[in-house]
Write a protein that holds these residues in place. Structure first.
Motif, PDB file in Angstrom:
ATOM      1  N   ALA A  65       0.833  -1.209   0.000  1.00  0.00           N
ATOM      2  CA  ALA A  65       0.000   0.000   0.000  1.00  0.00           C
ATOM      3  C   ALA A  65       0.863   1.251   0.000  1.00  0.00           C
ATOM      4  CB  ALA A  65      -0.924  -0.005   1.218  1.00  0.00           C
ATOM      5  N   ASP A  66       1.957   1.216   0.747  1.00  0.00           N
ATOM      6  CA  ASP A  66       2.854   2.374   0.804  1.00  0.00           C
ATOM      7  C   ASP A  66       3.511   2.613  -0.553  1.00  0.00           C
ATOM      8  OD1 ASP A  66       4.533   4.397   2.239  1.00  0.00           O
ATOM      9  OD2 ASP A  66       6.117   2.995   1.688  1.00  0.00           O
ATOM     10  N   ARG A  67       3.969   1.544  -1.193  1.00  0.00           N
ATOM     11  CA  ARG A  67       4.587   1.701  -2.517  1.00  0.00           C
ATOM     12  C   ARG A  67       3.588   2.241  -3.527  1.00  0.00           C
ATOM     13  NH1 ARG A  67       6.916  -3.273  -0.906  1.00  0.00           N
ATOM     14  NH2 ARG A  67       5.375  -4.447  -2.140  1.00  0.00           N
ATOM     15  N   ALA A  68       2.347   1.755  -3.467  1.00  0.00           N
ATOM     16  CA  ALA A  68       1.318   2.238  -4.391  1.00  0.00           C
ATOM     17  C   ALA A  68       1.019   3.714  -4.156  1.00  0.00           C
ATOM     18  CB  ALA A  68       0.048   1.404  -4.243  1.00  0.00           C
ATOM     19  N   ALA A  69       0.957   4.126  -2.885  1.00  0.00           N
ATOM     20  CA  ALA A  69       0.688   5.533  -2.577  1.00  0.00           C
ATOM     21  C   ALA A  69       1.823   6.427  -3.061  1.00  0.00           C
ATOM     22  CB  ALA A  69       0.487   5.702  -1.073  1.00  0.00           C
ATOM     23  N   LYS A  70       3.057   6.003  -2.857  1.00  0.00           N
ATOM     24  CA  LYS A  70       4.187   6.799  -3.323  1.00  0.00           C
ATOM     25  C   LYS A  70       4.220   6.879  -4.845  1.00  0.00           C
ATOM     26  CE  LYS A  70       7.460   6.260   0.532  1.00  0.00           C
ATOM     27  NZ  LYS A  70       6.653   5.577   1.543  1.00  0.00           N
ATOM     28  N   ARG A  71       3.883   5.778  -5.491  1.00  0.00           N
ATOM     29  CA  ARG A  71       3.838   5.787  -6.959  1.00  0.00           C
ATOM     30  C   ARG A  71       2.760   6.753  -7.450  1.00  0.00           C
ATOM     31  NH1 ARG A  71       4.152   0.796  -7.342  1.00  0.00           N
ATOM     32  NH2 ARG A  71       1.930   0.288  -7.366  1.00  0.00           N
ATOM     33  N   ARG A  77      -7.201  21.627 -11.615  1.00  0.00           N
ATOM     34  CA  ARG A  77      -8.572  21.141 -11.767  1.00  0.00           C
ATOM     35  C   ARG A  77      -8.760  19.822 -11.023  1.00  0.00           C
ATOM     36  NH1 ARG A  77      -7.650  23.011 -17.065  1.00  0.00           N
ATOM     37  NH2 ARG A  77      -7.234  20.903 -17.807  1.00  0.00           N
ATOM     38  N   VAL A  78      -7.757  18.955 -11.095  1.00  0.00           N
ATOM     39  CA  VAL A  78      -7.833  17.673 -10.407  1.00  0.00           C
ATOM     40  C   VAL A  78      -7.892  17.888  -8.902  1.00  0.00           C
ATOM     41  CG1 VAL A  78      -6.565  15.554  -9.867  1.00  0.00           C
ATOM     42  CG2 VAL A  78      -6.709  16.368 -12.233  1.00  0.00           C
ATOM     43  N   MET A  79      -7.071  18.797  -8.397  1.00  0.00           N
ATOM     44  CA  MET A  79      -7.038  19.068  -6.962  1.00  0.00           C
ATOM     45  C   MET A  79      -8.204  19.944  -6.508  1.00  0.00           C
ATOM     46  SD  MET A  79      -2.965  19.601  -6.147  1.00  0.00           S
ATOM     47  CE  MET A  79      -2.717  20.910  -7.345  1.00  0.00           C
ATOM     48  N   LEU A 110       1.150  12.119  -9.726  1.00  0.00           N
ATOM     49  CA  LEU A 110       0.518  13.428  -9.588  1.00  0.00           C
ATOM     50  C   LEU A 110       1.536  14.555  -9.727  1.00  0.00           C
ATOM     51  CD1 LEU A 110      -1.984  12.907  -6.622  1.00  0.00           C
ATOM     52  CD2 LEU A 110      -2.527  13.112  -9.046  1.00  0.00           C
ATOM     53  N   TYR A 111       2.714  14.336  -9.170  1.00  0.00           N
ATOM     54  CA  TYR A 111       3.777  15.332  -9.280  1.00  0.00           C
ATOM     55  C   TYR A 111       4.164  15.539 -10.743  1.00  0.00           C
ATOM     56  CZ  TYR A 111       8.544  17.167  -9.154  1.00  0.00           C
ATOM     57  OH  TYR A 111       9.677  17.900  -9.379  1.00  0.00           O
ATOM     58  N   GLU A 112       4.355  14.443 -11.469  1.00  0.00           N
ATOM     59  CA  GLU A 112       4.703  14.542 -12.888  1.00  0.00           C
ATOM     60  C   GLU A 112       3.598  15.243 -13.667  1.00  0.00           C
ATOM     61  OE1 GLU A 112       7.615  12.782 -14.896  1.00  0.00           O
ATOM     62  OE2 GLU A 112       8.167  13.838 -13.061  1.00  0.00           O
ATOM     63  N   GLU A 113       2.365  14.910 -13.321  1.00  0.00           N
ATOM     64  CA  GLU A 113       1.226  15.525 -14.007  1.00  0.00           C
ATOM     65  C   GLU A 113       1.182  17.017 -13.738  1.00  0.00           C
ATOM     66  OE1 GLU A 113      -3.418  14.992 -13.328  1.00  0.00           O
ATOM     67  OE2 GLU A 113      -2.499  13.214 -14.214  1.00  0.00           O
ATOM     68  N   TRP A 152       0.104  22.170 -15.346  1.00  0.00           N
ATOM     69  CA  TRP A 152      -0.291  22.760 -14.086  1.00  0.00           C
ATOM     70  C   TRP A 152      -1.770  23.109 -14.050  1.00  0.00           C
ATOM     71  CZ3 TRP A 152       0.907  22.628  -9.368  1.00  0.00           C
ATOM     72  CH2 TRP A 152       0.467  23.602  -8.476  1.00  0.00           C
ATOM     73  N   ASP A 153      -2.318  23.598 -15.137  1.00  0.00           N
ATOM     74  CA  ASP A 153      -3.735  23.951 -15.165  1.00  0.00           C
ATOM     75  C   ASP A 153      -4.599  22.725 -14.896  1.00  0.00           C
ATOM     76  OD1 ASP A 153      -3.169  26.596 -15.681  1.00  0.00           O
ATOM     77  OD2 ASP A 153      -3.321  26.377 -17.862  1.00  0.00           O
ATOM     78  N   HIS A 154      -4.233  21.608 -15.538  1.00  0.00           N
ATOM     79  CA  HIS A 154      -5.004  20.383 -15.314  1.00  0.00           C
ATOM     80  C   HIS A 154      -4.855  19.909 -13.869  1.00  0.00           C
ATOM     81  CE1 HIS A 154      -6.767  16.444 -15.889  1.00  0.00           C
ATOM     82  NE2 HIS A 154      -5.655  15.876 -15.441  1.00  0.00           N
ATOM     83  N   ALA A 155      -3.651  20.025 -13.310  1.00  0.00           N
ATOM     84  CA  ALA A 155      -3.423  19.589 -11.936  1.00  0.00           C
ATOM     85  C   ALA A 155      -4.303  20.366 -10.966  1.00  0.00           C
ATOM     86  CB  ALA A 155      -1.953  19.754 -11.568  1.00  0.00           C
TER      87      ALA A 155
END
Length: 297
Positions: free
Chosen positions: A242-248, A266-268, A253-256, A261-264
């Motif tokens: 679960a920890d590895r999946a969360a970090k991935r 909207r997602v957040m 999200l960071y890469e996105e 940035w505009d899309h990020a």
């Protein structure tokens, strides 16, 4: 009381205390009193609101009073939510059945001293509406309505339900993921991997009935209970996976965010200023890399 010294804390709690801005400088006595007073005032306000709803609800209404999380009041050197300690992970849970359904039930409030989960709310509401119960092998949720019926004696109210309750936290101020199993009087806490080759955080074991404030970690002395709780949790949840999946997911999200940035935003669902985010990032890096027992966190 003042915040505990960092070196006296479990390294996860110490890192959280620093990351949440409670160490530079530590809050004054007046600030601590004000924070705790605000918490108690909010609890009193919530109690009034719950009473208003209970008094106004019709006889045919099932009322559930719950919360999504508790609140740390500077215990273990941290505040707000985002902790698996009891102050944050444990919440009030009040059920009032429809009055028509209580004809065979004593009209007195009863306390079920057993571990249940917020996922049981879903199963309970389905049961009240005569809906099909959720697949227990998928969610392990169970209806709590049987506890409201006449047959639920004091032994049933205190009986342990199933394999206990699991929870996990992968928040932005945490140095790594954290997972817990609460079963009966014991709580087992396990932590995910760390960056920079640091030694993994040791697991913790608490007897939350004898030690409500979780001041005494029993992991080193109750090794059999620790092993049993670890095995029980891993039947329900693989904390490391679960920890590895969360970090991935965080990295994706960071890469996105970097690429669009505009899309990020909207997602957040937030209108963040990029300069502000970069400022937070610099501040976070500055305050979370601390040294405890030769390891940097």
């Amino acid at each position: 009381p003042p915040l505990p010294p960092l070196e006296s804390q479990h390294p996860y709690d110490a890192a959280m205390s620093v990351a949440r801005g409670l160490r530079r400088p530590p809050p004054t006595d007046d600030a601590r009193r004000a924070y705790r007073s605000a918490y108690l005032a909010k609890a009193a306000q919530a109690d009034v609101f719950a009473g208003t709803v209970l008094n106004a609800a019709s006889a045919s209404t099932l009322v559930a009073v719950v919360s999504d999380h508790g609140e740390m009041r500077l215990e273990h050197g941290t505040w707000q939510k985002g902790s698996l300690h009891e102050g944050s992970a444990r919440v009030a849970f009040v059920l009032r059945p429809p009055r028509a359904a209580t004809a065979t039930t004593a009209a007195v409030a009863r306390v079920a001293r057993r571990v249940v989960s917020l996922i049981d709310v879903y199963a309970t509401l389905l049961d009240a509406a005569d809906g099909a119960p959720p697949r227990r092998d998928a969610s392990r949720a169970g209806s709590l309505l049987p506890l409201l019926r006449a047959g639920a004696d004091s032994a049933a109210l205190g009986a342990e339900a199933g394999a206990g309750v699991v929870s996990e936290y992968h928040g932005p101020t945490a140095p790594t993921g954290a997972c817990m199993l609460r079963r009966g009087r014991h709580k087992y806490v396990e932590y995910g991997g760390l960056f920079f080759g640091a030694d993994a955080f040791p697991p913790q074991l608490f007897d939350v009935e004898a030690d409500e404030e979780e001041r005494h970690d029993l992991a080193a002395v109750e090794t059999e209970t620790l092993a049993a709780m670890r095995a029980a949790m891993r039947e329900r949840l693989d904390c490391q996976a679960a920890d590895r999946a969360a970090k991935r997911h965080d990295y994706e999200l960071y890469e996105e965010a970097i690429n669009d940035w505009d899309h990020a935003q909207r997602v957040m669902k937030q209108d963040y200023d990029l300069d502000m985010i970069e400022g937070w990032s610099g501040d976070y890096n500055e305050i979370t890399y601390i040294n405890i027992d030769g390891n940097s966190y």
